[in-house]
Scaffold this motif. Structure first.
Motif, PDB file in Angstrom:
ATOM      1  N   ASP A  73       8.554  22.778 -33.751  1.00 36.95           N
ATOM      2  CA  ASP A  73       7.912  23.258 -34.973  1.00 36.95           C
ATOM      3  C   ASP A  73       7.360  24.670 -34.778  1.00 36.95           C
ATOM      4  OD1 ASP A  73       8.487  20.976 -36.378  1.00 36.95           O
ATOM      5  OD2 ASP A  73       6.631  19.963 -35.799  1.00 36.95           O
ATOM      6  N   ARG A  74       6.895  24.963 -33.580  1.00 36.25           N
ATOM      7  CA  ARG A  74       6.415  26.304 -33.272  1.00 36.25           C
ATOM      8  C   ARG A  74       7.606  27.236 -33.077  1.00 36.25           C
ATOM      9  NH1 ARG A  74       3.230  22.495 -31.651  1.00 36.25           N
ATOM     10  NH2 ARG A  74       0.959  22.713 -31.608  1.00 36.25           N
ATOM     11  N   GLU A  75       7.330  28.529 -33.089  1.00 39.69           N
ATOM     12  CA  GLU A  75       8.409  29.500 -32.964  1.00 39.69           C
ATOM     13  C   GLU A  75       9.003  29.469 -31.560  1.00 39.69           C
ATOM     14  OE1 GLU A  75       7.392  32.981 -36.150  1.00 39.69           O
ATOM     15  OE2 GLU A  75       6.316  33.036 -34.249  1.00 39.69           O
ATOM     16  N   LEU A  76      10.323  29.615 -31.543  1.00 37.59           N
ATOM     17  CA  LEU A  76      11.072  29.623 -30.298  1.00 37.59           C
ATOM     18  C   LEU A  76      11.524  31.054 -30.037  1.00 37.59           C
ATOM     19  CD1 LEU A  76      12.182  27.464 -28.239  1.00 37.59           C
ATOM     20  CD2 LEU A  76      14.336  27.646 -29.478  1.00 37.59           C
ATOM     21  N   LEU A  77      11.206  31.556 -28.839  1.00 35.60           N
ATOM     22  CA  LEU A  77      11.587  32.920 -28.502  1.00 35.60           C
ATOM     23  C   LEU A  77      13.069  32.988 -28.169  1.00 35.60           C
ATOM     24  CD1 LEU A  77       8.593  33.926 -26.184  1.00 35.60           C
ATOM     25  CD2 LEU A  77       8.904  34.482 -28.596  1.00 35.60           C
ATOM     26  N   MET A  78      13.726  34.066 -28.648  1.00 35.51           N
ATOM     27  CA  MET A  78      15.134  34.276 -28.337  1.00 35.51           C
ATOM     28  C   MET A  78      15.324  35.700 -27.849  1.00 35.51           C
ATOM     29  SD  MET A  78      18.577  34.091 -30.701  1.00 35.51           S
ATOM     30  CE  MET A  78      18.435  35.783 -31.259  1.00 35.51           C
TER      31      MET A  78
ATOM     32  N   THR B  75      30.614  40.618 -21.946  1.00 36.71           N
ATOM     33  CA  THR B  75      29.814  39.553 -21.355  1.00 36.71           C
ATOM     34  C   THR B  75      28.400  39.625 -21.909  1.00 36.71           C
ATOM     35  OG1 THR B  75      29.142  40.928 -19.488  1.00 36.71           O
ATOM     36  CG2 THR B  75      31.173  39.640 -19.249  1.00 36.71           C
ATOM     37  N   GLY B  76      27.699  38.510 -21.851  1.00 42.71           N
ATOM     38  CA  GLY B  76      26.346  38.516 -22.390  1.00 42.71           C
ATOM     39  C   GLY B  76      25.596  37.248 -22.062  1.00 42.71           C
ATOM     40  N   GLU B  77      24.377  37.249 -22.481  1.00 41.48           N
ATOM     41  CA  GLU B  77      23.551  36.062 -22.294  1.00 41.48           C
ATOM     42  C   GLU B  77      22.494  36.013 -23.388  1.00 41.48           C
ATOM     43  OE1 GLU B  77      19.934  36.773 -19.362  1.00 41.48           O
ATOM     44  OE2 GLU B  77      21.851  37.163 -18.342  1.00 41.48           O
ATOM     45  N   VAL B  78      22.057  34.809 -23.682  1.00 47.28           N
ATOM     46  CA  VAL B  78      20.977  34.605 -24.639  1.00 47.28           C
ATOM     47  C   VAL B  78      20.002  33.594 -24.034  1.00 47.28           C
ATOM     48  CG1 VAL B  78      22.236  32.774 -25.872  1.00 47.28           C
ATOM     49  CG2 VAL B  78      20.375  33.984 -27.015  1.00 47.28           C
ATOM     50  N   GLN B  79      18.720  33.857 -24.205  1.00 46.14           N
ATOM     51  CA  GLN B  79      17.684  32.985 -23.655  1.00 46.14           C
ATOM     52  C   GLN B  79      16.783  32.500 -24.781  1.00 46.14           C
ATOM     53  OE1 GLN B  79      15.709  34.275 -20.028  1.00 46.14           O
ATOM     54  NE2 GLN B  79      17.266  35.869 -19.732  1.00 46.14           N
ATOM     55  N   PHE B  80      16.397  31.209 -24.671  1.00 46.75           N
ATOM     56  CA  PHE B  80      15.457  30.605 -25.612  1.00 46.75           C
ATOM     57  C   PHE B  80      14.298  30.022 -24.816  1.00 46.75           C
ATOM     58  CE2 PHE B  80      19.750  30.138 -27.295  1.00 46.75           C
ATOM     59  CZ  PHE B  80      19.638  30.709 -28.552  1.00 46.75           C
ATOM     60  N   SER B  81      13.100  30.130 -25.332  1.00 47.72           N
ATOM     61  CA  SER B  81      11.933  29.532 -24.681  1.00 47.72           C
ATOM     62  C   SER B  81      10.900  29.189 -25.738  1.00 47.72           C
ATOM     63  CB  SER B  81      11.342  30.489 -23.639  1.00 47.72           C
ATOM     64  OG  SER B  81      10.885  31.681 -24.251  1.00 47.72           O
ATOM     65  N   GLY B  82      10.199  28.067 -25.480  1.00 48.32           N
ATOM     66  CA  GLY B  82       9.185  27.632 -26.444  1.00 48.32           C
ATOM     67  C   GLY B  82       8.646  26.262 -26.080  1.00 48.32           C
ATOM     68  N   LYS B  83       8.013  25.638 -27.054  1.00 50.65           N
ATOM     69  CA  LYS B  83       7.391  24.337 -26.874  1.00 50.65           C
ATOM     70  C   LYS B  83       8.126  23.279 -27.692  1.00 50.65           C
ATOM     71  CE  LYS B  83       3.657  25.677 -24.493  1.00 50.65           C
ATOM     72  NZ  LYS B  83       3.279  25.171 -23.157  1.00 50.65           N
ATOM     73  N   LEU B  84       8.287  22.100 -27.092  1.00 50.75           N
ATOM     74  CA  LEU B  84       8.860  20.964 -27.816  1.00 50.75           C
ATOM     75  C   LEU B  84       7.749  20.187 -28.496  1.00 50.75           C
ATOM     76  CD1 LEU B  84      11.475  19.558 -25.287  1.00 50.75           C
ATOM     77  CD2 LEU B  84      11.957  20.663 -27.464  1.00 50.75           C
ATOM     78  N   ASP B  85       7.910  19.917 -29.796  1.00 53.47           N
ATOM     79  CA  ASP B  85       6.899  19.156 -30.541  1.00 53.47           C
ATOM     80  C   ASP B  85       7.274  17.692 -30.701  1.00 53.47           C
ATOM     81  OD1 ASP B  85       4.919  21.328 -31.725  1.00 53.47           O
ATOM     82  OD2 ASP B  85       6.950  22.138 -31.846  1.00 53.47           O
TER      83      ASP B  85
ATOM     84  N   VAL C 150      21.955  30.935 -21.914  1.00 55.49           N
ATOM     85  CA  VAL C 150      23.395  30.803 -22.115  1.00 55.49           C
ATOM     86  C   VAL C 150      24.045  32.101 -21.643  1.00 55.49           C
ATOM     87  CG1 VAL C 150      25.242  30.335 -23.762  1.00 55.49           C
ATOM     88  CG2 VAL C 150      22.970  29.333 -24.114  1.00 55.49           C
ATOM     89  N   VAL C 151      25.020  31.977 -20.737  1.00 57.67           N
ATOM     90  CA  VAL C 151      25.720  33.141 -20.178  1.00 57.67           C
ATOM     91  C   VAL C 151      27.209  32.976 -20.460  1.00 57.67           C
ATOM     92  CG1 VAL C 151      26.180  34.480 -18.098  1.00 57.67           C
ATOM     93  CG2 VAL C 151      23.966  33.346 -18.377  1.00 57.67           C
ATOM     94  N   TRP C 152      27.846  34.021 -20.968  1.00 52.22           N
ATOM     95  CA  TRP C 152      29.278  33.948 -21.232  1.00 52.22           C
ATOM     96  C   TRP C 152      29.923  35.275 -20.850  1.00 52.22           C
ATOM     97  CZ3 TRP C 152      25.605  34.885 -24.886  1.00 52.22           C
ATOM     98  CH2 TRP C 152      25.737  36.018 -25.671  1.00 52.22           C
ATOM     99  N   GLY C 153      31.243  35.234 -20.803  1.00 50.26           N
ATOM    100  CA  GLY C 153      31.961  36.474 -20.536  1.00 50.26           C
ATOM    101  C   GLY C 153      33.067  36.283 -19.544  1.00 50.26           C
ATOM    102  N   GLU C 154      32.832  36.723 -18.318  1.00 51.99           N
ATOM    103  CA  GLU C 154      33.911  36.773 -17.329  1.00 51.99           C
ATOM    104  C   GLU C 154      34.378  35.380 -16.910  1.00 51.99           C
ATOM    105  OE1 GLU C 154      32.474  39.088 -14.151  1.00 51.99           O
ATOM    106  OE2 GLU C 154      32.399  40.970 -15.276  1.00 51.99           O
ATOM    107  N   GLN C 155      33.442  34.397 -16.814  1.00 51.14           N
ATOM    108  CA  GLN C 155      33.812  33.039 -16.440  1.00 51.14           C
ATOM    109  C   GLN C 155      33.485  32.101 -17.599  1.00 51.14           C
ATOM    110  OE1 GLN C 155      31.696  32.316 -12.806  1.00 51.14           O
ATOM    111  NE2 GLN C 155      33.068  33.591 -11.570  1.00 51.14           N
TER     112      GLN C 155
ATOM    113  N   ARG D  25      28.187  29.199 -19.427  1.00 53.52           N
ATOM    114  CA  ARG D  25      27.248  28.362 -18.694  1.00 53.52           C
ATOM    115  C   ARG D  25      25.928  28.314 -19.447  1.00 53.52           C
ATOM    116  NH1 ARG D  25      26.885  31.193 -14.632  1.00 53.52           N
ATOM    117  NH2 ARG D  25      24.731  31.954 -14.610  1.00 53.52           N
ATOM    118  N   VAL D  26      25.409  27.097 -19.599  1.00 55.64           N
ATOM    119  CA  VAL D  26      24.103  26.886 -20.214  1.00 55.64           C
ATOM    120  C   VAL D  26      23.179  26.311 -19.144  1.00 55.64           C
ATOM    121  CG1 VAL D  26      22.811  25.729 -22.043  1.00 55.64           C
ATOM    122  CG2 VAL D  26      25.179  26.408 -22.442  1.00 55.64           C
ATOM    123  N   GLU D  27      22.045  26.939 -18.947  1.00 55.88           N
ATOM    124  CA  GLU D  27      21.099  26.462 -17.945  1.00 55.88           C
ATOM    125  C   GLU D  27      19.686  26.569 -18.500  1.00 55.88           C
ATOM    126  OE1 GLU D  27      20.670  30.610 -15.417  1.00 55.88           O
ATOM    127  OE2 GLU D  27      22.173  29.122 -14.813  1.00 55.88           O
ATOM    128  N   GLY D  28      18.783  25.824 -17.888  1.00 59.62           N
ATOM    129  CA  GLY D  28      17.407  25.857 -18.376  1.00 59.62           C
ATOM    130  C   GLY D  28      16.600  24.725 -17.776  1.00 59.62           C
ATOM    131  N   GLY D  29      15.535  24.405 -18.445  1.00 53.31           N
ATOM    132  CA  GLY D  29      14.674  23.358 -17.930  1.00 53.31           C
ATOM    133  C   GLY D  29      13.639  22.911 -18.939  1.00 53.31           C
TER     134      GLY D  29
END
Length: 881
Positions: free
Chosen positions: A245-250, A259-269, A297-302, A305-309
């Motif tokens: 419900d709170r804003e998720l940073l991107m 090639t590129g990557e995108v990152q998300f971070s925030g709180k789970l409600d 999320v990383v994409w491009g040459e290979q 891949r999605v990673e996180g925690g």
């Protein structure tokens, strides 16, 4: 001049038709311009200007009507060569420092303002396309920095292009309205072949900041920073959903190489994990819990891949109405394609558990299938895992200490419900059942859980899920002191094996199993008991346990059964049960029955026995029960080569195992008793066990010596106190009694009655003053050949000789009128027996009444035991006349 502007912009194709030219404006129609990857067609283009400004090459503004822009970002060289639209006015040699962005800014600064409504924009890349209508406003901006303002149905964007001597920076602020369409645009624009947001994620909105920089002729990485609001993940038919419900940073970065990557971070409600929908098993986020979520999320040459925690997550739920509580969930994950790996750990009510999770997803023709596994442990625990207790009812009463490792394998899909299995392995564990009533150590084995989907065609909707277990234990103890006065322990080289199978999730749980190879050893006051080759099968149905099996005691196979019902009361539990041996034949005499009945010390018992104990106990209730036992066709051999009782039949009923007392009297009978070389028959007695340990005895009678021997009612104390009882004889056959004394060389007949008081002093049975007399209204007869014992040595002619001779003749056939046997007269401590005979020989003429006193003396060893004195040592008594 217009064509020159197009050429100055470096466009390699252009077409237009001037429809109208005036002093203040011009109308150009059917405009078509393009360069390699893009093209634009405008039906009508209105140009505003001041005639004087045309000389300097500047105009006030341009309005585009019915414009269409197509941008093709495909990697293949599929663009057609530009066609000559007309003869250029002149050829311009580009300046080495005239970078493309300066050219664009210079051109925009000369145009002033560009305005267009409902521009049809098409964006294409390798077979994918994005299309929308937009409103466009381009302003030459402040200080020569142009601004661009776009409004589409999916987003609103405002941008600023700043140029410097050898660099440029394009900054954009965007407000996203239709998040799905906007994400589609970003994916296509940056060349991301997958989905920046996994399937099932939706957004309520977003605000973004975009920055693109150029240094010289090089374009630097493409950047977007944003705040995503109302992020939801709905797996649909996949087993997970989450909400932020709170804003998720991107943060998005795309390199010029693609090639590129995108990152998300925030709180789970909110979190929902329906692990087993068939059992309504769903884990949800605990109240007031906001775990941290980070995704990259990383994409491009290979491969992408999605990673996180996820950090500090806490989940709660229920399985079959029982709480499942998971804390301190910290997980790191990595996903490549449809393959996901998660590593981390959690805490289940204080027990720290490492976890590894992996799954693979395959999708084709609108369907998907997920196969995965979870590895839990190995971990050490001081009790069984509470979550496992919620899954299987059997763990309600079982505590496990040791090291465990579990493997969960599962599969689910759009066309297949959740199905899985759990295999938990115990290593060198300690297991306690019913609060320590049964304890096992050195436990090794496997617990398997199988979750099977409910069949659609089952009208009863029975859950087919089940679990199995197979364990061995090196040591086992049973806390049976409350019931048996001693505990039992497994003592054998071969371990005990315990296995079983149970169902899950149905209205009534069912568990069946077996225990094999059990040998139980008990000790009590220097006595031992061994129960060998013990095995039984059991069934737990709801709160009812039923078991049956057998054991071997002293070479005898003894079958038994057991059942109990358990219920929850006031935060605790109570249990009512029954243990029963319906019938066991003791073919081999049992000499350790003292473990169950103290009075059996040193005795041996054979025959058919049965017993039943109805008992109750609980978390706040001590053990107690009603005990019933019986013997039929039994044989009891008393200690120290004592009497042997055959045909024994009787029972005992204890209303309380605590007090060990009976309600009323119980009958015991026996058909035959062998005491030394005497035989008695038809023993009968009634007894009652009192709460203080005393035993009331009455109606004690036995057929002996051709008559009956009675004991008057008396109380046998439960301790070492002294006590007394009376022995009565009725109609004993004097001839049978005389046979007990082989030194008596005569014959005597008749019936006698008698009374002998007895007392136990310090554990020794002592007779009191008693006697035996001819049965009333009966006579006896004595036949005794005294030879010349009375007349020998006398003068045959004397009167004394005649009297003694008459006595010898009379004893050969003497009718007895008085027969008195005084036993153990305390007035004469040396005499064991005083026999008084009074009678007359009617066949001897002139014979007077004869009176005889015969004394028998005690043996030399001071033995005063009643049976020893009369029977064992009777050959040493002096019955000579």
């Amino acid at each position: 001049m217009i064509r020159q502007k197009i050429a100055d912009a470096g466009l390699d194709q252009s077409e237009l038709r001037v429809a109208d030219v005036g002093w203040r404006s011009a109308v150009i129609e059917d405009v078509s311009v393009g360069e390699g990857m893009w093209s634009m067609q405008v039906r009508r283009l209105e140009v505003k200007y001041d005639a004087t400004d045309l000389l300097s090459g500047t105009i006030e503004g341009i309005r585009l009507i019915d414009a269409k822009v197509v941008i093709d970002l495909s990697t293949e060289e599929s663009h057609s060569a530009p066609e000559e639209a007309g003869q250029q006015d002149e050829s311009v040699e580009p300046d080495a420092k005239a970078y493309w962005y300066k050219t664009v800014v210079d051109a925009l600064n000369q145009i002033g303002e560009v305005h267009a409504e409902d521009v049809d924009v098409w964006l294409k890349r390798d077979g994918r396309e994005w299309r929308s209508e937009l409103d466009l406003t381009i302003d030459d901006g402040d200080k020569g920095h142009p601004t661009v303002h776009l409004e589409t149905e999916s987003f609103i964007l405002h941008s600023l292009l700043q140029t410097f001597s050898e660099s440029a920076e394009w900054k954009c602020d965007a407000k996203v309205v239709d998040t799905n369409k906007f994400i589609d645009l970003i994916e296509l624009a940056v060349g991301y072949e997958g989905a920046l947001l996994p399937e099932g994620i939706s957004l309520d909105g977003a605000t973004l900041k975009h920055t693109m920089r150029a240094q010289g002729d090089k374009v630097l990485p493409f950047e977007i920073d944003g705040l995503l609001s109302g992020v939801k993940y709905d797996g649909g038919d996949k087993p997970v959903s989450m909400t932020c419900d709170r804003e998720l940073l991107m943060s998005l970065i795309v390199q010029p190489t693609g090639t590129g990557e995108v990152q998300f971070s925030g709180k789970l409600d909110r979190v929902s994990l329906p692990l087993d929908p068939s059992a309504d098993f769903e884990l949800k986020l605990k109240p007031d819990t906001l775990p941290d979520l980070a995704v990259r999320v990383v994409w491009g040459e290979q491969a992408t891949r999605v990673e996180g925690g996820v950090k500090d997550m806490k989940l709660i739920g229920a399985y079959n109405g029982r709480a499942v509580d998971l804390d301190d969930i910290n997980l790191d994950f990595e996903m490549v394609g449809g393959e996901l790996i998660v590593r981390g750990g959690l805490t289940n009510e204080g027990i720290k558990v490492p976890v590894k999770y992996a799954h693979g997803i395959k999708e084709e023709t609108g369907k998907w299938m997920m196969n995965g596994e979870i590895i839990v442990g190995p971990f050490d625990h001081d009790r069984n895992l509470p979550m496992l207790s919620a899954v299987a009812d059997v763990f309600d009463h079982v505590a496990v200490i040791g090291s465990s490792r579990a493997l969960v394998q599962f599969s689910t899909g759009s066309h297949k419900p959740f199905e899985g299995s759990l295999s938990a392995k115990l290593t060198d564990a300690e297991v306690s059942v019913e609060g320590g009533k049964v304890k096992a150590s050195g436990v090794n084995g496997v617990f398997n859980l199988h979750i099977i989907p409910l069949p659609d065609d089952d009208p009863e909707r029975k859950d087919p899920s089940y679990y199995t277990f197979d364990f061995t234990t090196k040591e086992l103890s049973v806390a049976s002191k409350d019931a048996l006065d001693f505990d039992l322990h497994h003592q054998a080289e071969t371990p005990v094996r315990i296995s079983g199978k149970g169902n899950l999730g149905s209205s009534e749980t069912l568990l069946t199993g077996d225990v094999k190879g059990l040998t139980l050893h008990g000790e009590k006051e220097n006595h031992t008991l061994d129960l060998e080759n013990t095995a039984w099968g059991f069934e737990l149905k709801g709160d009812r346990l039923v078991a049956s099996g057998s054991t071997v005691m002293a070479g005898n196979k003894i079958p038994f059964s057991y059942q109990h019902n358990q219920k929850e009361v006031d935060g605790g539990w109570e249990l009512d049960g029954t243990f029963e041996i319906k019938e066991a034949e003791l073919k081999e005499p049992v000499d350790n029955a003292v473990m169950f009945v103290d009075a059996m010390a040193g005795n041996k018992l054979g025959g058919k026995v049965s017993m039943k104990m109805d008992f109750s106990m609980g978390s706040e209730k001590d053990f107690d029960g009603v005990f019933v036992a019986a013997i039929d066709k039994g044989t009891l051999t008393m200690a120290d080569e004592g009497p042997v009782i055959e045909g024994l039949k009787g029972d005992v009923r204890l209303e309380s195992m605590k007090q060990k007392s009976t309600k009323g009297f119980h009958r015991v009978t026996a058909t035959r008793i062998k005491a030394f070389d005497m035989e008695m028959k038809n023993l009968r007695l009634d007894y009652q066990l009192l709460p203080d340990g005393d035993i009331k005895l009455r109606n004690i009678v036995v057929n002996a010596l051709g008559g009956e021997v009675w004991l008057d009612p008396f109380t046998l104390p439960g301790g070492d106190e002294d006590y007394q009882f009376k022995v009565r004889a009725k109609r004993l056959d004097i001839a049978e009694l005389a046979k007990l004394f082989p030194d008596f060389n005569g014959a005597i007949t008749g019936r006698i009655d008698g009374l002998l008081p007895m007392e136990s002093v310090g554990g020794d049975i002592r007779p009191g003053k008693g006697g035996m007399y001819l049965t009333p209204r009966t006579k006896g007869r004595l036949r005794y050949d005294a030879g010349d014992r009375f007349s020998a040595g006398l003068n045959p002619k004397s009167e004394e000789y005649k009297r003694m001779k008459m006595l010898e003749d009379s004893l050969r056939n003497l009718d007895l009128e008085v027969l008195s046997i005084r036993l153990f007269d305390p007035q004469d401590q040396d005499k064991a027996i005083v026999l008084i005979l009074r009678g007359q020989a009617h066949h001897v003429p002139g014979s007077p009444p004869i009176h005889l006193n015969i004394n028998g003396f005690k043996p030399d060893d001071d033995t005063v035991d009643f049976f020893d004195l009369l029977l064992k040592h009777r050959d040493r008594l002096d019955f000579g006349l």
